[in-house]
Design an enzyme around this catalytic site. Structure first.
Site: not given
Length: 715
Positions: A409, A411, A531, A534, A537, A644, A676, A686, A704
């Site tokens: 997407h 954005e 989106c 996200k 977030r 990534k 991470k 988060k 995921k």
């Protein structure tokens, strides 16, 4: 017949009297010529409405359609008079400042302070005291001086040094306790009672597009009236109000009355063939104002509106849903000026990259981009990245080595492009001091890096982001749109997911939010958070991601600008209001509340089927990169420069060279996943976000399969 004509003049004179503004009462004189002109121009002829014989040019007389009724004093039947009254000649004129001030503060006393100048050109100064403060106004007549004093008094009610202070005083988007499941609306009743009783914080406001902290006067917006004892206004405010479109005056006409003889200049023309964009400018009182639109006439009107907003605090657009919501905190730019400039910069850059939209890769449904400003002048803004796309990867193409893009997407790709740019800026610190000066970062005394002062990032999306921001606002806000009519509905604010091989979103399931690698490979549809979710977030954990958090403090967008389908209520709810009760955030994190705004010239809907590709470009790139959204790689099967794996390689290089400057210490990176997870503050923020969504009853965040992050790479 002479008596009947006299009666007609009297009736018409009364009708015209009631249609006139109070300002015109003194000069009202109606001659027979006026009556004849009105009679000839009216949609319904006077002979139909009043049943009289009309005098013809040759001296003859027209026949009566209906006989006059007995006992009605020579007038027609009452039902015909009622019909005629509905068609009053000309528009109902708006209330002036004097009348508006009198509604808010009845019984004010105006006093003559002085009279100067020659007899043929006197200058009167009138004063009025409001809330213990004296306001002076001058003019060639006492009446105009009173009007000037009233304007100053009105303006004093609604001006603040900056937008954030006004925001705090008027209290709308800053309420932390907004309950999106309650029946209580977020829009209280009057505009001014907040100034009378400071303890009452929940006061409705509407910010004009000037964004310099000044608010539109009470006549600029039709606000509901509570009728309660604390209500300052004596009666519900009129609709339409000052300079509403129904007054028959557009922004160019109003500005011409205030500053006659202005010249409008053509600035530029841009945009795709189906969505041309023209820019016109006008200089008023030494300041130049620009406006854009799909034609020159519209651009001219918007330039005039920009001048009216900035110089005269006048806002013609009465739709609350279209109004920008200012940023909480430092506001360096005028909201509407910034929004239009950011939009134009992104579209122009995309035009340049696609040979004026002639390239086959110019085809798109959604365009996004990030613009960076480094000061108060929007002319110094720079486009950092542009991207397109509306699709996600098919589960079968997921990569366990970080080589595929999961979400294409526009954005989401724009944010990954921005992270790539941030790595480039940090890499300046691998060079000499002269190169380090070029970076947008500076070293922090306590370790790590931070953005230089006044560096801000602005996200532009050509339409509302999928999910909660879009699902309830599928059309442009209309003049009648007074905001979200059903804020209490359960679906408001819900977390939603995109589905693979399709467009649109669905609400998250209440259970089983864990996706497994083998489940997806065996045919379960891969779910990706919308989106809207996200971006919400990013407004908590920042746009830099967990890896970049090793080097920098959280970085947030200063504004989110939509090219179409902007609805203030829905967007603000989706971006931050639904998680306003978030708790236990680590010290360096916050709930970011960026400027939210639409643009003056909303983008036309993109017809046709969405293409299966996504493009991206970041400053410094020679050309667009084209990615197949289904596979997450290019058509040759090569990994994207945004994947990534590539970004992790850059992180490893920086981490090894800038080890002494890291905010987070890590002995030796083993896998992408472990790196991470070691960013503990980031993951605490988060978790606070996920907990806030759950506590508000908005669903659980879908993750995921972790297998896709368990790859490693040597430096």
């Amino acid at each position: 017949m002479a008596e009947e004509r006299s009666s007609v003049r009297q009736t018409r004179s009364q009708q015209k009297y009631f249609a006139m503004d109070v300002d015109e009462e003194e000069n009202m004189s109606l001659c027979s010529t006026d009556v004849k002109e009105n009679r000839n121009l009216d949609n319904v002829s006077s002979k139909e409405a009043l049943g009289e014989g009309v005098q013809l040019p040759n001296g003859g007389s027209g026949s009566r359609k209906r006989p006059l009724e007995e006992g009605n004093n020579g007038h027609s039947h009452s039902k015909f008079r009622a019909k005629k009254r509905k068609k009053t000649p000309g528009p109902v004129l708006p209330k002036n400042a004097l009348m508006q001030l009198n509604e808010i503060k009845p019984g004010l006393q105006y006093k003559l302070l002085s009279q100067t100048g020659p007899v043929h050109a006197p200058v009167f100064v009138m004063t009025v005291e409001v809330n213990g403060q004296l306001f002076e106004g001058s003019g060639p007549t006492k009446k105009k001086a009173k009007l000037n004093a009233a304007e100053k008094a009105l303006r004093s009610f609604v001006q603040f040094p900056n937008a954030s202070e006004a925001h705090m005083a008027m209290g709308r988007t800053l309420t932390v306790n907004t309950d999106f499941t309650s029946d209580q609306a977020d829009f209280p009743d009057t505009l001014f009672n907040g100034f009378e009783t400071p303890a009452q914080a929940d006061v409705a406001y509407y910010l004009g597009s000037n964004g310099n902290g000044s608010f539109n006067s009470i006549g600029d917006y039709p606000l509901p009236s509570s009728g309660g004892p604390d209500n300052l206004s004596q009666s519900p405010l009129p609709v339409p109000s000052a300079f509403a479109p129904s007054s028959g005056k557009n922004s160019v006409m109003i500005l011409n009355e205030l500053r006659p003889g202005l010249k409008y200049d053509f600035v530029s023309e841009s945009g795709e063939s189906h969505a041309k964009n023209f820019v016109m400018s006008v200089t008023v009182d030494g300041q130049t104002f620009e406006g854009s639109g799909r034609n020159k006439k519209l651009a001219k009107a918007r330039a005039a509106q920009a001048a009216l907003s900035s110089l005269f605090n006048m806002q013609l657009d009465q739709t609350p849903s279209r109004q920008p919501i200012p940023r909480e905190g430092l506001q360096l730019h005028l909201p509407q000026v910034l929004a239009d400039s950011v939009s134009r910069l992104v579209v122009d850059k995309f035009s340049e990259l696609t040979d004026n939209f002639t390239s086959p890769h110019a085809r798109r449904k959604v365009l996004a981009g990030v613009v960076m400003t480094t000061g108060t002048d929007v002319k110094d803004a720079e486009v950092i990245c542009v991207s397109t796309g509306t699709k996600c990867i098919n589960g079968e193409y997921m990569s366990d080595r970080g080589l595929a893009l999961n979400d294409c997407h526009a954005e989401i790709i724009a944010r990954r492009s921005l992270i790539r740019y941030l790595y480039t800026q940090l890499e300046y610190f691998l060079s000499n001091k002269e190169d380090q000066q070029k970076s947008i970062f500076i070293r922090c005394e306590r370790g790590g890096y931070k953005l230089k002062d006044n560096v801000q990032f602005h996200l532009y999306i050509s339409t509302s982001p999928c999910g909660d921001a879009r699902i309830f606002s599928p059309h442009e806000a209309g003049m009648e749109d007074q905001g979200d009519r059903h804020p209490n509905r359960k679906a408001r604010g819900q977390l939603r997911t995109k589905i693979e091989s399709g467009e649109g979103t669905i609400p998250v399931r209440s259970s089983n939010t864990i996706q497994t690698w083998d489940g997806v490979l065996q045919g379960e549809r891969l779910l990706t958070m919308s989106c809207s979710d996200k971006i919400a977030r990013w407004n908590v954990v920042g746009i830099q991601g967990s890896l970049m958090n090793y080097f920098t403090e959280p970085i947030y967008f200063s504004s989110i600008i939509l090219g179409s389908l902007y609805h203030a209520d829905h967007l603000s709810r989706a971006m931050y209001q639904r998680i306003a009760d978030i708790e236990d955030l680590p010290q360096s994190f916050t709930l970011n509340k960026p400027l939210l705004s639409g643009i003056s010239n909303a983008e036309a809907r993109q017809p046709g089927k969405a293409p299966n590709f996504s493009v991206n470009w970041t400053v410094g790139d020679q050309a667009l990169e084209v990615i197949n959204a289904t596979t997450g790689k290019d058509d040759m099967g090569r990994a994207s420069r945004l994947c990534k794996h590539v970004l992790y390689s850059r992180w490893i290089r920086l981490q090894s060279k800038l080890l002494s400057s890291l905010r987070i210490k890590l002995s030796k990176p083993s896998s992408y996943y472990e790196v991470k997870q070691a960013a503990t503050e980031y993951h605490s923020a988060k978790q606070a976000l996920i907990k806030a969504f759950h506590k508000a009853g908005l669903g659980a965040w879908v993750k995921k399969p972790i297998e896709q992050d368990q790859f490693s790479q040597s430096p």
